[in-house]
Structure formats: structure tokens, C-alpha cells
Design a protein around this motif. Structure first.
Motif, PDB file in Angstrom:
ATOM      1  N   LYS A 266     -22.553  25.922 -73.821  1.00 41.25           N
ATOM      2  CA  LYS A 266     -23.042  27.292 -73.647  1.00 41.25           C
ATOM      3  C   LYS A 266     -24.555  27.405 -73.657  1.00 41.25           C
ATOM      4  CE  LYS A 266     -22.333  28.587 -78.528  1.00 41.25           C
ATOM      5  NZ  LYS A 266     -23.749  28.678 -78.920  1.00 41.25           N
ATOM      6  N   GLU A 267     -25.254  26.408 -74.219  1.00 42.37           N
ATOM      7  CA  GLU A 267     -26.719  26.469 -74.275  1.00 42.37           C
ATOM      8  C   GLU A 267     -27.388  25.942 -73.007  1.00 42.37           C
ATOM      9  OE1 GLU A 267     -25.118  26.571 -78.364  1.00 42.37           O
ATOM     10  OE2 GLU A 267     -24.840  25.128 -76.732  1.00 42.37           O
ATOM     11  N   ASN A 268     -26.612  25.487 -72.038  1.00 37.23           N
ATOM     12  CA  ASN A 268     -27.163  24.959 -70.791  1.00 37.23           C
ATOM     13  C   ASN A 268     -26.856  25.912 -69.644  1.00 37.23           C
ATOM     14  OD1 ASN A 268     -26.670  22.538 -72.610  1.00 37.23           O
ATOM     15  ND2 ASN A 268     -27.820  21.586 -70.949  1.00 37.23           N
ATOM     16  N   ILE A 269     -27.894  26.316 -68.923  1.00 33.58           N
ATOM     17  CA  ILE A 269     -27.729  27.226 -67.797  1.00 33.58           C
ATOM     18  C   ILE A 269     -28.335  26.593 -66.546  1.00 33.58           C
ATOM     19  CG2 ILE A 269     -28.272  29.496 -66.841  1.00 33.58           C
ATOM     20  CD1 ILE A 269     -26.395  29.702 -69.209  1.00 33.58           C
ATOM     21  N   ASN A 270     -27.514  26.437 -65.534  1.00 32.81           N
ATOM     22  CA  ASN A 270     -27.949  25.903 -64.248  1.00 32.81           C
ATOM     23  C   ASN A 270     -28.580  27.044 -63.444  1.00 32.81           C
ATOM     24  OD1 ASN A 270     -28.221  24.819 -61.696  1.00 32.81           O
ATOM     25  ND2 ASN A 270     -26.072  24.246 -61.455  1.00 32.81           N
ATOM     26  N   VAL A 271     -29.867  26.902 -63.117  1.00 28.40           N
ATOM     27  CA  VAL A 271     -30.564  27.962 -62.376  1.00 28.40           C
ATOM     28  C   VAL A 271     -30.832  27.564 -60.923  1.00 28.40           C
ATOM     29  CG1 VAL A 271     -31.637  28.899 -64.446  1.00 28.40           C
ATOM     30  CG2 VAL A 271     -32.887  27.207 -63.093  1.00 28.40           C
ATOM     31  N   GLY A 272     -30.163  26.525 -60.446  1.00 33.75           N
ATOM     32  CA  GLY A 272     -30.338  26.103 -59.062  1.00 33.75           C
ATOM     33  C   GLY A 272     -29.794  27.124 -58.072  1.00 33.75           C
ATOM     34  N   VAL A 273     -30.223  27.018 -56.821  1.00 34.93           N
ATOM     35  CA  VAL A 273     -29.807  27.999 -55.812  1.00 34.93           C
ATOM     36  C   VAL A 273     -28.301  27.918 -55.522  1.00 34.93           C
ATOM     37  CG1 VAL A 273     -32.093  28.124 -54.746  1.00 34.93           C
ATOM     38  CG2 VAL A 273     -30.406  26.491 -53.866  1.00 34.93           C
ATOM     39  N   ASP A 274     -27.659  26.808 -55.887  1.00 37.31           N
ATOM     40  CA  ASP A 274     -26.218  26.643 -55.646  1.00 37.31           C
ATOM     41  C   ASP A 274     -25.373  26.899 -56.891  1.00 37.31           C
ATOM     42  OD1 ASP A 274     -26.771  25.443 -52.974  1.00 37.31           O
ATOM     43  OD2 ASP A 274     -27.531  23.783 -54.158  1.00 37.31           O
TER      44      ASP A 274
END
Length: 202
Positions: A157-165
Motif C-alpha cells: 500500500k505504500e508504493n504508488i505507480n505514477v507512470g502513464v500506464d
């Protein structure tokens, strides 16, 4: 304002189409580049900061200088100041070229460079921004914003993917158009909703 993105992969022909890893339903890289540029500039203003967490572009044109010029031309069309964190597809030659062609935007340069990551404080949390997902262990109020894994999410839960995909836009009420950097409010919403989602699974 501060915004966040990763894995734009400008010019990357092999990502075109409907793959499971990074679905990019564009006919040409020019279409993809233009879509990202337009959606980026609809949200980001000239004085805003965008943290780009790596994998800016992939272009194997020779001589290398021609490729670097084309990448610079695209990045220079993007509104705001770009804080660039090096991804696995970002060469030292690219960073060196961008540094040589850096120019003022307001009181700061267009580009700022970091090899590993950047730590910022935002609304009572610390955000550690890296290209690769980081396994931080049990931490309080520290969130890892990252890219690299495209259409996947780390089951933490502490990791957020902010990539365009990223698939983590599923946590948002309204998904921003492709290539739009995420706002501070959207990041916070993803963090909160992912925590709620994981709490339900326990």
C-alpha cells in the motif's frame, strides 16, 4: 503546483499497440508524443514543477546527437520545470545533452537532474520518488512514488505507480487523459484508496 509522472517513453515504437505490459493504442510515435504533450500542457502551467520518475524516451536514431536533439525538442514543448530522476532507459548522454541545453524558466532552470531519487514533504507525508519501486519495510507516513513497471502495481500500500500506464488510476473517481501528469490531489487519493483497499483484504 507540483505534478508527478513516469515512463513517458517518447518515440518508443515497440510500445505501440495493445500489449499487456504497456498498452499504447497509437498508430505512430508521433501520435503518441503529441497526445502526451497536449494532455500534459492542458494541466501543467509554465511555473509548475513536474517530477518525472524516469524512462523519458527511447530513440535509437543515429548519429546519437540527432536522437538527443529530437528528445530535447519534445521535452522543451512541455510546460513547467522538469525534475528528472534517471530511469533504466535514460542515458548519461541524454542528461548531459539536456544539461548543456538547459535554460531558465522563471527563476529556475528548465531541467533538474537526479540519479537515484528525490524526497519531498507534502501534506504531512514524505514522498520518496524513484524510478524503481522501493521496498521500504514498515514505515509511517512515507510513500514511494515510482515508475518502471508500467501496467502493473506493487502489492504494497505504500508504493504508488505514477507512470502513464499505471493501473492505479482505478483508485481515482475520474481517470486523467493519457500522459497527463498526476496532481497532488490525485496522488493523495491513490494513496488513501489503496490503503483502504488493502485494509479490506486483511
Amino acid at each position: 503546483m507540483q505534478y508527478f509522472t513516469a515512463d513517458t517513453h517518447f518515440f518508443h515504437e515497440r510500445l505501440l499497440g495493445l500489449s499487456e505490459f504497456a498498452p499504447r493504442p497509437f498508430l505512430t510515435v508521433e501520435d503518441m508524443n503529441e497526445t502526451i504533450i497536449n494532455n500534459w500542457n492542458k494541466r501543467v502551467g509554465p511555473d509548475d514543477i513536474v517530477y518525472h520518475l524516469g524512462d523519458i524516451a527511447i530513440l535509437h536514431t543515429r548519429p546519437e546527437k540527432v536522437a538527443l536533439e529530437k528528445i530535447f525538442e519534445v521535452l522543451d514543448q512541455l510546460n513547467g520545470r522538469l525534475v528528472l530522476i534517471k530511469g533504466n532507459h535514460d542515458s548519461r548522454a541524454l542528461f548531459k545533452y539536456l544539461q548543456q541545453h538547459n535554460h531558465p524558466v522563471g527563476n529556475h532552470n528548465k531541467f533538474e537532474f537526479h540519479d537515484v531519487g528525490v524526497l519531498i514533504k507534502m501534506n504531512h507525508r514524505q514522498y520518496y520518488m524513484t524510478h524503481y519501486p522501493m521496498m521500504l519495510g514498515i514505515v509511517k507516513q512515507i510513500i514511494n512514488l515510482h515508475g518502471h513497471i508500467h501496467h502493473y502495481a506493487v502489492p504494497v500500500k505504500e508504493n504508488i505507480n505514477v507512470g502513464v500506464d499505471t493501473p492505479e488510476t482505478d483508485y481515482l473517481t475520474q481517470k486523467p487523459p493519457f500522459g497527463t501528469p498526476f496532481s497532488q490531489a490525485e496522488i493523495e487519493k491513490m494513496v488513501e484508496q489503496k490503503a483502504i483497499d488493502f485494509a479490506k483484504r486483511q
